[in-house]
Design a protein around this motif. Structure first.
Motif, mmCIF file in Angstrom:
data_model
loop_
_atom_site.group_PDB
_atom_site.id
_atom_site.type_symbol
_atom_site.label_atom_id
_atom_site.label_comp_id
_atom_site.label_asym_id
_atom_site.label_seq_id
_atom_site.Cartn_x
_atom_site.Cartn_y
_atom_site.Cartn_z
ATOM 1 N N ARG A 178 0.995 -1.348 -0.190
ATOM 2 C CA ARG A 178 0.035 -0.069 -0.114
ATOM 3 C C ARG A 178 0.317 1.502 0.195
ATOM 4 N N GLN A 179 2.172 1.236 0.701
ATOM 5 C CA GLN A 179 2.796 2.376 1.013
ATOM 6 C C GLN A 179 3.503 2.148 0.432
ATOM 7 N N PRO A 180 4.183 2.253 -0.682
ATOM 8 C CA PRO A 180 5.655 1.618 -1.701
ATOM 9 C C PRO A 180 6.895 1.539 -0.572
ATOM 10 N N ILE A 181 7.559 0.736 -0.816
ATOM 11 C CA ILE A 181 8.959 0.867 -0.202
ATOM 12 C C ILE A 181 9.924 0.739 -1.538
ATOM 13 N N LEU A 182 11.370 1.746 -1.379
ATOM 14 C CA LEU A 182 12.231 1.486 -1.895
ATOM 15 C C LEU A 182 13.543 0.989 -1.289
ATOM 16 N N ILE A 183 14.564 0.077 -1.957
ATOM 17 C CA ILE A 183 15.498 0.170 -0.895
ATOM 18 C C ILE A 183 16.561 -0.292 -2.198
ATOM 19 N N ASP A 184 17.673 -0.305 -1.011
ATOM 20 C CA ASP A 184 19.085 -0.757 -2.540
ATOM 21 C C ASP A 184 19.298 -1.794 -2.805
ATOM 22 N N VAL A 185 19.695 -2.167 -3.698
ATOM 23 C CA VAL A 185 20.256 -3.191 -4.139
ATOM 24 C C VAL A 185 22.076 -3.712 -3.739
ATOM 25 N N SER A 186 22.089 -4.562 -2.679
ATOM 26 C CA SER A 186 23.244 -4.522 -2.024
ATOM 27 C C SER A 186 23.281 -5.897 -1.190
ATOM 28 N N LYS A 187 24.360 -6.117 -0.566
ATOM 29 C CA LYS A 187 24.839 -7.127 0.375
ATOM 30 C C LYS A 187 24.046 -6.940 1.288
ATOM 31 N N LYS A 188 23.910 -6.168 2.322
ATOM 32 C CA LYS A 188 23.656 -5.224 2.919
ATOM 33 C C LYS A 188 21.606 -5.130 3.530
ATOM 34 N N THR A 189 21.406 -5.135 2.411
ATOM 35 C CA THR A 189 20.250 -4.706 2.004
ATOM 36 C C THR A 189 19.286 -6.662 2.383
ATOM 37 N N CYS A 190 20.273 -7.514 1.507
ATOM 38 C CA CYS A 190 19.717 -9.140 1.469
ATOM 39 C C CYS A 190 20.358 -9.465 3.092
ATOM 40 N N GLN A 191 21.417 -9.045 3.691
ATOM 41 C CA GLN A 191 21.602 -9.421 4.859
ATOM 42 C C GLN A 191 19.773 -8.928 5.189
ATOM 43 N N ALA A 192 19.543 -7.930 5.437
ATOM 44 C CA ALA A 192 18.598 -7.514 6.217
ATOM 45 C C ALA A 192 17.243 -7.824 5.993
ATOM 46 N N LEU A 193 16.835 -8.108 4.729
ATOM 47 C CA LEU A 193 15.543 -8.815 4.623
ATOM 48 C C LEU A 193 15.418 -10.570 4.851
ATOM 49 N N TYR A 194 17.077 -11.431 4.472
ATOM 50 C CA TYR A 194 17.077 -12.272 5.260
ATOM 51 C C TYR A 194 16.748 -12.807 7.151
ATOM 52 N N GLN A 195 16.982 -11.672 7.497
ATOM 53 C CA GLN A 195 16.037 -11.981 8.714
ATOM 54 C C GLN A 195 15.272 -11.756 8.934
ATOM 55 N N ILE A 196 14.202 -11.148 7.982
ATOM 56 C CA ILE A 196 13.751 -11.453 8.278
ATOM 57 C C ILE A 196 12.768 -12.965 7.757
ATOM 58 N N PHE A 197 12.518 -12.631 6.126
ATOM 59 C CA PHE A 197 12.213 -14.146 5.223
ATOM 60 C C PHE A 197 13.361 -14.808 5.039
ATOM 61 N N PRO A 198 13.300 -16.570 4.599
ATOM 62 C CA PRO A 198 14.296 -16.970 4.326
ATOM 63 C C PRO A 198 14.854 -16.996 3.071
ATOM 64 N N ALA A 199 15.846 -16.808 2.480
ATOM 65 C CA ALA A 199 16.548 -16.460 1.336
ATOM 66 C C ALA A 199 16.165 -16.710 0.162
ATOM 67 N N GLU A 200 15.438 -18.288 0.111
ATOM 68 C CA GLU A 200 14.408 -18.321 -0.943
ATOM 69 C C GLU A 200 13.244 -18.319 -0.918
ATOM 70 N N LYS A 201 12.507 -17.066 -0.606
ATOM 71 C CA LYS A 201 11.760 -16.610 -0.821
ATOM 72 C C LYS A 201 11.537 -14.868 -1.241
ATOM 73 N N VAL A 202 13.098 -14.316 -0.973
ATOM 74 C CA VAL A 202 13.752 -13.644 -1.489
ATOM 75 C C VAL A 202 14.204 -13.190 -2.943
ATOM 76 N N GLY A 203 13.260 -12.852 -3.887
ATOM 77 C CA GLY A 203 14.291 -12.400 -5.200
ATOM 78 C C GLY A 203 14.122 -11.590 -5.647
ATOM 79 N N LEU A 204 15.084 -10.995 -7.221
ATOM 80 C CA LEU A 204 15.142 -9.727 -8.240
ATOM 81 C C LEU A 204 14.825 -10.211 -9.181
#
Length: 211
Positions: A178-204
């Motif tokens: 509903r509220q767009p979230i724009l993030i950077d494509v970086s290793k730091k961003t991936c590490q943050a996302l993987y703390q919430i969701f498993p890596a296999e559920k996150v993709g570009l």
């Protein structure tokens, strides 16, 4: 550059592999290791993150130029072919040692040969990312929707230009936040996302929604 000098002088990398620092990107793009490509269905589009180890240019009987590549990743190496139409678009950037993101299919004639359909060099990555979106697979049944509240923190800490969208596995459809979230494509961003969701559920993935 040092790693490529090692490869040229000794035939192997000594202090590391050029792709070691991009393991996070290979995982995010769902790239397939070269050691597994030969076992893939020839009808399936494959994504590869690799280095160009040898380039052999060839002129066809009709006078068009094409090329044969020897590509390598941390799991192995294989041959790839670039037909004339694609070659005319990318030949200025084809250099030995370059890191490449390639999509294509396994040759139906030669099982150990990969047919390139698109090629991007590392210089092209920022522009490529602008044409993609982070996709997170979620289910309404297992509490994933509650986790989405934490994405706002990532949006604040990892600001960028790539939108997060969702794929609802229960309904088999993509939706925007509903509220767009724009993030950077970086290793730091991936590490943050993987703390919430498993890596296999996150993709570009290629952008589903255009801003």
């Amino acid at each position: 550059q040092l790693l490529q000098m090692e490869k040229t002088a000794m035939g192997m990398y000594i202090s590391g592999h050029p792709l070691d620092s991009l393991k996070w990107l290979s995982e995010l793009l769902k790239c397939q290791p070269l050691s597994e490509v030969q076992f893939t269905n020839p009808q399936k589009t494959i994504r590869i993150l690799c280095t160009a180890q040898a380039i052999r240019r060839h002129r066809t009987k009709t006078g068009k130029e094409m090329a044969f590549l020897r590509i390598e990743d941390t799991s192995g190496s294989m041959d790839a072919v670039i037909f004339s139409e694609l070659y005319s678009q990318c030949y200025p950037k084809l250099k030995e040692g370059n890191i490449l993101y390639i999509t294509g299919k396994l040759s139906q004639r030669e099982q150990n040969n990969f047919v390139c359909e698109s090629i991007r060099t590392q210089e092209d990555f920022p522009k490529l990312f602008q044409q993609m979106q982070f996709c997170i697979k979620v289910s309404r049944q297992n509490g994933d929707m509650i986790k989405l509240q934490q994405l706002s923190d990532i949006g604040r800490d990892c600001k960028g230009n790539t939108e997060i969208i969702l794929y609802l596995t229960d309904e088999r459809k993509y939706v925007q936040l509903r509220q767009p979230i724009l993030i950077d494509v970086s290793k730091k961003t991936c590490q943050a996302l993987y703390q919430i969701f498993p890596a296999e559920k996150v993709g570009l993935i290629p952008a589903i929604y255009r801003s």
